[in-house]
Design a protein around this motif. Structure first.
Motif, PDB file in Angstrom:
ATOM      1  N   PRO A  39       4.570   1.793  -4.485  1.00 20.22           N
ATOM      2  CA  PRO A  39       3.299   1.987  -3.787  1.00 20.22           C
ATOM      3  C   PRO A  39       2.096   1.619  -4.668  1.00 20.22           C
ATOM      4  O   PRO A  39       2.095   1.882  -5.873  1.00 20.22           O
ATOM      5  N   ASN A  40       1.116   0.983  -4.063  1.00 20.52           N
ATOM      6  CA  ASN A  40      -0.131   0.578  -4.732  1.00 20.52           C
ATOM      7  C   ASN A  40       0.079  -0.418  -5.867  1.00 20.52           C
ATOM      8  O   ASN A  40      -0.597  -0.366  -6.883  1.00 20.52           O
ATOM      9  N   PRO A  99       0.837  -1.199   0.000  1.00 24.37           N
ATOM     10  CA  PRO A  99       0.000   0.000   0.000  1.00 24.37           C
ATOM     11  C   PRO A  99       0.876   1.255   0.000  1.00 24.37           C
ATOM     12  O   PRO A  99       2.065   1.205   0.308  1.00 24.37           O
ATOM     13  N   SER A 100       0.272   2.363  -0.327  1.00 25.95           N
ATOM     14  CA  SER A 100       0.967   3.642  -0.270  1.00 25.95           C
ATOM     15  C   SER A 100       1.084   4.071   1.183  1.00 25.95           C
ATOM     16  O   SER A 100       0.193   3.832   1.990  1.00 25.95           O
ATOM     17  N   THR A 101       2.219   4.678   1.533  1.00 28.24           N
ATOM     18  CA  THR A 101       2.432   5.183   2.887  1.00 28.24           C
ATOM     19  C   THR A 101       2.851   6.649   2.811  1.00 28.24           C
ATOM     20  O   THR A 101       3.186   7.150   1.748  1.00 28.24           O
ATOM     21  N   PHE A 113      -1.699 -14.091   1.260  1.00 24.49           N
ATOM     22  CA  PHE A 113      -1.547 -12.656   1.057  1.00 24.49           C
ATOM     23  C   PHE A 113      -0.574 -12.085   2.081  1.00 24.49           C
ATOM     24  O   PHE A 113      -0.707 -12.339   3.288  1.00 24.49           O
ATOM     25  N   PHE A 114       0.391 -11.298   1.585  1.00 25.22           N
ATOM     26  CA  PHE A 114       1.405 -10.683   2.432  1.00 25.22           C
ATOM     27  C   PHE A 114       1.461  -9.188   2.141  1.00 25.22           C
ATOM     28  O   PHE A 114       1.601  -8.782   0.985  1.00 25.22           O
ATOM     29  N   ARG A 115       1.329  -8.391   3.194  1.00 19.39           N
ATOM     30  CA  ARG A 115       1.426  -6.931   3.064  1.00 19.39           C
ATOM     31  C   ARG A 115       2.883  -6.527   3.292  1.00 19.39           C
ATOM     32  O   ARG A 115       3.504  -6.915   4.280  1.00 19.39           O
ATOM     33  N   GLN A 116       3.409  -5.735   2.378  1.00 17.49           N
ATOM     34  CA  GLN A 116       4.775  -5.222   2.469  1.00 17.49           C
ATOM     35  C   GLN A 116       4.686  -3.749   2.868  1.00 17.49           C
ATOM     36  O   GLN A 116       4.073  -2.950   2.168  1.00 17.49           O
ATOM     37  N   THR A 117       5.251  -3.404   4.019  1.00 14.03           N
ATOM     38  CA  THR A 117       5.218  -2.017   4.482  1.00 14.03           C
ATOM     39  C   THR A 117       6.639  -1.512   4.658  1.00 14.03           C
ATOM     40  O   THR A 117       7.587  -2.284   4.791  1.00 14.03           O
ATOM     41  N   LEU A 118       6.764  -0.205   4.667  1.00 14.44           N
ATOM     42  CA  LEU A 118       8.061   0.438   4.713  1.00 14.44           C
ATOM     43  C   LEU A 118       8.067   1.503   5.795  1.00 14.44           C
ATOM     44  O   LEU A 118       7.111   2.274   5.917  1.00 14.44           O
ATOM     45  N   ALA A 151      11.806  -2.674   5.693  1.00 16.54           N
ATOM     46  CA  ALA A 151      10.615  -3.210   5.045  1.00 16.54           C
ATOM     47  C   ALA A 151      10.122  -4.380   5.891  1.00 16.54           C
ATOM     48  O   ALA A 151      10.918  -5.130   6.456  1.00 16.54           O
ATOM     49  N   LYS A 152       8.835  -4.501   5.995  1.00 16.34           N
ATOM     50  CA  LYS A 152       8.250  -5.552   6.811  1.00 16.34           C
ATOM     51  C   LYS A 152       7.196  -6.297   6.002  1.00 16.34           C
ATOM     52  O   LYS A 152       6.409  -5.685   5.289  1.00 16.34           O
ATOM     53  N   LEU A 153       7.190  -7.599   6.130  1.00 18.89           N
ATOM     54  CA  LEU A 153       6.155  -8.435   5.528  1.00 18.89           C
ATOM     55  C   LEU A 153       5.260  -8.968   6.633  1.00 18.89           C
ATOM     56  O   LEU A 153       5.747  -9.443   7.661  1.00 18.89           O
ATOM     57  N   THR A 154       3.957  -8.890   6.400  1.00 12.05           N
ATOM     58  CA  THR A 154       2.984  -9.398   7.354  1.00 12.05           C
ATOM     59  C   THR A 154       1.962 -10.226   6.594  1.00 12.05           C
ATOM     60  O   THR A 154       1.402  -9.760   5.598  1.00 12.05           O
TER      61      THR A 154
END
Length: 165
Positions: free
Chosen positions: A74-75, A50-52, A112-117, A129-132
């Protein structure tokens, strides 16, 4: 004072910029967003970003068992069908520390894995970067309006875990 001003403006542009990655054709992206249930011997892996507020100017590579899955902006999201009923390492590029999930992937399911920064302090270029893993409903809802990044294309094509060996 002038150099401090230039540094702050440059940092803001870096943190709030816009990254661009190669995209799959719209037809492939749309097919991936149908979220078809894989056959009992395979599984679908989705990694989405997602966009942050900060870090939108960065591209992040994702890996499955050390092999390039693709690069996200992002996105965007990545999708790959893999053999099921075995252990996998799902990893995300990160400067500060390696980020890796070891997970058993059952056949016949989508994962499904969300990648956040997150940016570490005020030092440009230092990020984590984190994968959840997220639920199927959460992943589908997040991905529905995203574009699919080109699978198998990592911008730098190296796995940052090698930096920590």
């Amino acid at each position: 004072m002038k150099s401090l001003f230039i540094t702050v403006i440059s940092l803001c542009c870096f943190l709030l910029g816009c990254a661009s990655v190669a995209l799959e054709p719209q037809a492939i992206s749309n097919a991936s967003k149908e979220f078809k249930q894989p056959n009992p011997n395979t599984a679908g892996i989705y990694v989405y970003r997602p966009s942050t507020i900060a870090g939108d100017g960065l591209m992040l590579a994702a890996y499955i068992d050390g092999e390039c899955l693709g690069t996200t902006a992002p996105n965007t999201f990545l999708y790959k069908e893999v053999p099921g009923n075995r252990n996998y390492s799902i990893a995300s590029e990160s400067v500060v520390s390696p980020n890796e999930l070891k997970i058993y992937i059952s056949g016949g399911k989508n994962y499904f894995f969300r990648q956040t920064l997150t940016i570490e302090g005020l030092i440009a270029g230092i990020y984590t970067a984190k994968l959840t893993e997220v639920s199927e409903n959460t992943g589908k809802e997040a991905i529905k309006d995203m574009k699919q990044s080109k699978t198998g294309k990592c911008e730098y094509d190296y796995h940052l875990n090698s930096l920590f060996d």
